[in-house]
Write an enzyme that holds these catalytic residues in place. Structure first.
Site, PDB file in Angstrom:
ATOM      1  NE  ARG A  44      -2.214  -2.367   3.086  1.00 54.80           N
ATOM      2  CZ  ARG A  44      -2.601  -2.746   4.293  1.00 54.80           C
ATOM      3  NH1 ARG A  44      -3.470  -2.024   4.984  1.00 54.80           N
ATOM      4  NH2 ARG A  44      -2.109  -3.848   4.831  1.00 54.80           N
ATOM      5  N   GLY A  45       2.130   1.084   0.271  1.00 56.41           N
ATOM      6  CA  GLY A  45       2.993   2.237   0.520  1.00 56.41           C
ATOM      7  C   GLY A  45       3.124   3.236  -0.619  1.00 56.41           C
ATOM      8  CD  GLU A 100       8.553  -1.208  -3.378  1.00 52.82           C
ATOM      9  OE1 GLU A 100       7.390  -0.865  -3.095  1.00 52.82           O
ATOM     10  OE2 GLU A 100       9.054  -2.290  -3.024  1.00 52.82           O
ATOM     11  CG  ASP A 104      14.717  -2.104   3.690  1.00 51.59           C
ATOM     12  OD1 ASP A 104      15.579  -1.319   4.067  1.00 51.59           O
ATOM     13  OD2 ASP A 104      14.282  -3.013   4.420  1.00 51.59           O
ATOM     14  CE  LYS A 132      14.535   2.305   4.860  1.00 51.01           C
ATOM     15  NZ  LYS A 132      14.092   1.462   5.978  1.00 51.01           N
ATOM     16  CG  PHE A 153      10.996   1.934  10.233  1.00 49.29           C
ATOM     17  CD1 PHE A 153      11.114   0.711   9.597  1.00 49.29           C
ATOM     18  CD2 PHE A 153       9.729   2.469  10.414  1.00 49.29           C
ATOM     19  CE1 PHE A 153       9.994   0.025   9.150  1.00 49.29           C
ATOM     20  CE2 PHE A 153       8.599   1.794   9.965  1.00 49.29           C
ATOM     21  CZ  PHE A 153       8.735   0.566   9.340  1.00 49.29           C
ATOM     22  CB  VAL A 154      11.198   6.712   6.434  1.00 51.65           C
ATOM     23  CG1 VAL A 154      12.625   7.190   6.624  1.00 51.65           C
ATOM     24  CG2 VAL A 154      11.082   5.734   5.275  1.00 51.65           C
ATOM     25  CG  ASP A 160       2.679   0.917   7.209  1.00 52.62           C
ATOM     26  OD1 ASP A 160       3.351   0.670   6.188  1.00 52.62           O
ATOM     27  OD2 ASP A 160       2.399   0.043   8.054  1.00 52.62           O
ATOM     28  NE  ARG A 166      -0.796   2.296   5.162  1.00 53.95           N
ATOM     29  CZ  ARG A 166       0.110   1.454   4.682  1.00 53.95           C
ATOM     30  NH1 ARG A 166       0.993   1.854   3.813  1.00 53.95           N
ATOM     31  NH2 ARG A 166       0.130   0.198   5.071  1.00 53.95           N
TER      32      ARG A 166
HETATM   33  P1  IMP Z   1      12.342  -4.851   0.650  1.00 55.88           P
HETATM   34  O1  IMP Z   1      11.692  -6.060   0.074  1.00 55.88           O
HETATM   35  O2  IMP Z   1      13.186  -5.177   1.854  1.00 55.88           O
HETATM   36  O3  IMP Z   1      13.128  -4.028  -0.367  1.00 55.88           O
HETATM   37  O4  IMP Z   1      11.227  -3.963   1.272  1.00 55.88           O
HETATM   38  C1  IMP Z   1      10.405  -3.216   0.580  1.00 55.88           C
HETATM   39  C2  IMP Z   1       9.165  -2.887   1.387  1.00 55.88           C
HETATM   40  O5  IMP Z   1       9.400  -2.846   2.801  1.00 55.88           O
HETATM   41  C3  IMP Z   1       8.735  -1.497   1.025  1.00 55.88           C
HETATM   42  O6  IMP Z   1       7.877  -1.524  -0.081  1.00 55.88           O
HETATM   43  C4  IMP Z   1       8.036  -1.056   2.281  1.00 55.88           C
HETATM   44  O7  IMP Z   1       6.697  -1.479   2.250  1.00 55.88           O
HETATM   45  C5  IMP Z   1       8.730  -1.774   3.399  1.00 55.88           C
HETATM   46  N1  IMP Z   1       9.715  -0.872   4.035  1.00 55.88           N
HETATM   47  C6  IMP Z   1      11.044  -0.839   3.858  1.00 55.88           C
HETATM   48  N2  IMP Z   1      11.618   0.130   4.598  1.00 55.88           N
HETATM   49  C7  IMP Z   1      10.596   0.726   5.274  1.00 55.88           C
HETATM   50  C8  IMP Z   1      10.554   1.841   6.184  1.00 55.88           C
HETATM   51  O8  IMP Z   1      11.555   2.482   6.535  1.00 55.88           O
HETATM   52  N3  IMP Z   1       9.307   2.172   6.626  1.00 55.88           N
HETATM   53  C9  IMP Z   1       8.176   1.504   6.269  1.00 55.88           C
HETATM   54  N4  IMP Z   1       8.193   0.477   5.413  1.00 55.88           N
HETATM   55  C10 IMP Z   1       9.391   0.089   4.908  1.00 55.88           C
END
Ligand code: IMP
Length: 178
Positions: A44-45, A100, A104, A132, A153-154, A160, A166
């Site tokens: 949902r982000g 996206e 992360d 990141k 963590f943002v 969220d 959000r």
């Molecule tokens: P990844 O699969 O580890 O790259 O994570 C991606 C997903 O993790 C993002 O689409 C976010 O939904 C969530 N995410 C990663 N970092 C944060 C953060 O700092 N705050 C909130 N959600 C995060």
């Protein structure tokens, strides 16, 4: 029980809007002339980012959404990505822009791109509002990135922590106060 925290502003609403204008100029040059673009938002982000992005795009565009599992209510990526909600439409032969919120570890974007690529789009590009890089576990980078941020963590602007925050207009980092 949630730990008490405060949110420190990291990226202002104004800076986000200015960066989206810049990014859209580049996206225009990439997709100029196409009439088969589908913008795919990862729920949902990305819902606020995608809303601002498509309104800045002067191209005929369709919008679809996909939901992948990620953090749940916590702060750690699950690494195992599951599709919770698939696209409504087919993307074979279409131009696709995947949107996206944050890259992360890279597991989510890499899984989604692999899945969509297997459906035979004509061209696929990706954009992430935030990146990141120091957290990366899979070598992947979105074609366009809004802002690189440190390992914090943002929240805000669609993003969220435990489903809250959000609705903030800016991006802020969560600082625990206990
Ligand atoms: P990844 O699969 O580890 O790259 O994570 C991606 C997903 O993790 C993002 O689409 C976010 O939904 C969530 N995410 C990663 N970092 C944060 C953060 O700092 N705050 C909130 N959600 C995060």
């Amino acid at each position: 029980m949630q730990r008490p925290y405060v949110i420190d502003e990291l990226i202002t609403a104004k800076a986000i809007a200015a960066r989206i204008e810049e990014l859209c100029r580049e996206i225009h040059s990439e997709f100029r002339g196409t009439d088969k673009l589908i913008v795919v938002g990862l729920l949902r982000g990305s819902f606020i980012f995608i809303a601002d992005l498509v309104r800045e795009l002067d191209l005929p565009v369709e919008v679809d959404f996909l939901e992948a599992s990620s953090y749940g209510d916590g702060m750690e990526s699950s690494k195992e990505v599951r599709i919770l909600k698939d696209l409504r439409g087919a993307i074979e032969g279409r131009d696709v822009l995947v949107v996206e919120d944050i890259v992360d570890t890279g597991f989510t974007l890499s899984h989604v791109i692999g899945l969509l690529q297997s459906r035979g789009p004509a061209r696929m590009k990706s954009i992430a509002l935030l990146d990141k890089p120091t957290r990366r576990e899979i070598a992947i980078k979105a074609d366009w990135t809004g802002f690189e941020i440190p390992d914090e963590f943002v929240v805000g602007y669609g993003i969220d922590y435990a489903q809250r925050n959000r609705n903030l207009g800016f991006i802020g980092s969560v600082r625990f106060t206990d």
